[in-house]
Design an enzyme around this catalytic site. Structure first.
Site, short mmCIF file in Angstrom:
data_model
loop_
_atom_site.label_atom_id
_atom_site.label_comp_id
_atom_site.label_asym_id
_atom_site.label_seq_id
_atom_site.Cartn_x
_atom_site.Cartn_y
_atom_site.Cartn_z
N ASP A 205 0.82 -1.22 0.00
CA ASP A 205 0.00 0.00 0.00
C ASP A 205 0.85 1.27 0.00
O ASP A 205 0.31 2.37 -0.13
CB ASP A 205 -0.92 0.00 1.23
CG ASP A 205 -2.06 1.01 1.13
OD1 ASP A 205 -2.57 1.22 0.02
OD2 ASP A 205 -2.44 1.58 2.16
N SER A 229 -7.00 5.52 -0.08
CA SER A 229 -7.24 4.30 -0.85
C SER A 229 -8.72 3.95 -0.81
O SER A 229 -9.36 4.04 0.24
CB SER A 229 -6.43 3.14 -0.26
OG SER A 229 -5.06 3.44 -0.22
N GLN A 279 -4.82 -0.57 -7.58
CA GLN A 279 -5.52 0.22 -6.57
C GLN A 279 -6.16 1.44 -7.20
O GLN A 279 -5.56 2.07 -8.08
CB GLN A 279 -4.55 0.66 -5.47
CG GLN A 279 -5.22 1.43 -4.33
CD GLN A 279 -4.21 1.84 -3.26
OE1 GLN A 279 -3.67 2.93 -3.32
NE2 GLN A 279 -3.97 0.97 -2.30
#
Length: 290
Positions: A205, A229, A279
């Site tokens: 991430d 996110s 993502q």
């Protein structure tokens, strides 16, 4: 193993409350909300603890629903969706204050042979040993970082990061939608393959949305930017060793509607593709970041 890495391993190990129910402590990194990588790593840890040992995770798909609180633990509820002849599927819900903050599905497969191909790792990339660390690059800008966050940034880290193509996050200029860095765990780890995958999920991430901001001369560190996110997908292609360097190549083919889309390829030093990531996130300018 360094103390901070030992603490991260413990963070991802989880406490078993009841069958299919786990609890994880939270990590305050100085950001306004809980770091998404923590929830990814802990959710994968919870799922792995309910699957037969000969089946290994090959994919995870999740959605971030609410901002988590870094001062509170997270409870993980695992649903054993299916155990087939070759694959197992698990659904995990992360809960704080009685509400879901994240959920994901994870798929596991028993090892078997098959066709193989992959893209090549970018050539001409400087070795990580020859590059400054992320903290070295941030040091000249320390006074620009709010004090609570500054204390968390300039301390020992469990994951080392060596940027390949760093920009100035405080005076960003438009550039190609590409972000690359080397990363590894700061210490030696046990040979447990699942542990290395929890840690990769945690680290996956870091920085993904940076690639979608670069073409617009924008940065997470600008006070008028809201960056978060929205979802995260991760595919594991082979076993890996998080205590060795990996190259994370992040690119953004699209942004629009206050959202940015990024995808990543993670290579080991031998040039083998060990994981792929995708993502989408919120990238919005606003008057304040309260």
């Amino acid at each position: 193993m360094s103390q901070v890495l030992d603490e991260l391993v413990a963070l991802l190990s989880l406490e078993t409350i009841e069958e299919n129910l786990f609890r994880g402590a939270s990590q305050d990194l100085g950001f306004p909300q809980l770091f998404g990588g923590q929830v990814l790593g802990q959710a994968l840890s919870a799922a792995c603890q309910t699957v037969m040992a000969d089946r290994h995770v090959h994919s995870l798909h999740g959605y971030f629903l609410r901002a988590g609180d870094a001062l509170l633990p997270v409870v993980y509820q695992v649903e054993r969706v299916r155990d087939g002849g070759s694959f197992s599927t698990r659904r995990v819900t992360a809960i704080q204050k009685g509400q879901p903050i994240f959920f994901c599905s994870a798929s596991f497969q028993a090892d078997e042979p098959g066709f193989e191909h992959q893209p090549s790792m970018p050539e001409g990339i400087e070795a990580p040993e020859n590059l400054p660390s992320e903290m070295d690059l941030f040091s000249p800008h320390a006074e620009r970082i709010p004090q609570p966050m500054r204390d968390k940034i300039f301390c020992a880290k469990p994951i080392q990061i060596r940027p390949v193509n760093p920009g100035d996050p405080f005076r960003p200029k438009p550039s190609e939608p590409l972000n690359m860095y080397w990363f590894k765990a700061d210490g030696s780890l046990s040979a447990n393959p699942a542990l290395h995958k929890y840690l990769l999920a945690y680290a996956s991430d870091f920085g993904l949305l940076t690639a979608s901001l670069r073409p617009h001369g924008a940065s997470f560190w600008q006070p008028d930017m809201q960056v978060a996110s929205l979802d995260h997908a991760l595919w594991f292609h082979r076993d890996l060793k998080m205590d060795d360097w990996h190259l994370y190549v992040q690119e953004s083919p699209w942004s629009g509607g206050a959202r940015g889309f990024s995808r990543g390829s993670i290579f080991n030093r031998a040039g083998e593709l060990v994981a792929s990531v995708a993502q989408e996130g919120l990238i919005r300018r606003r008057e304040s970041r309260a």
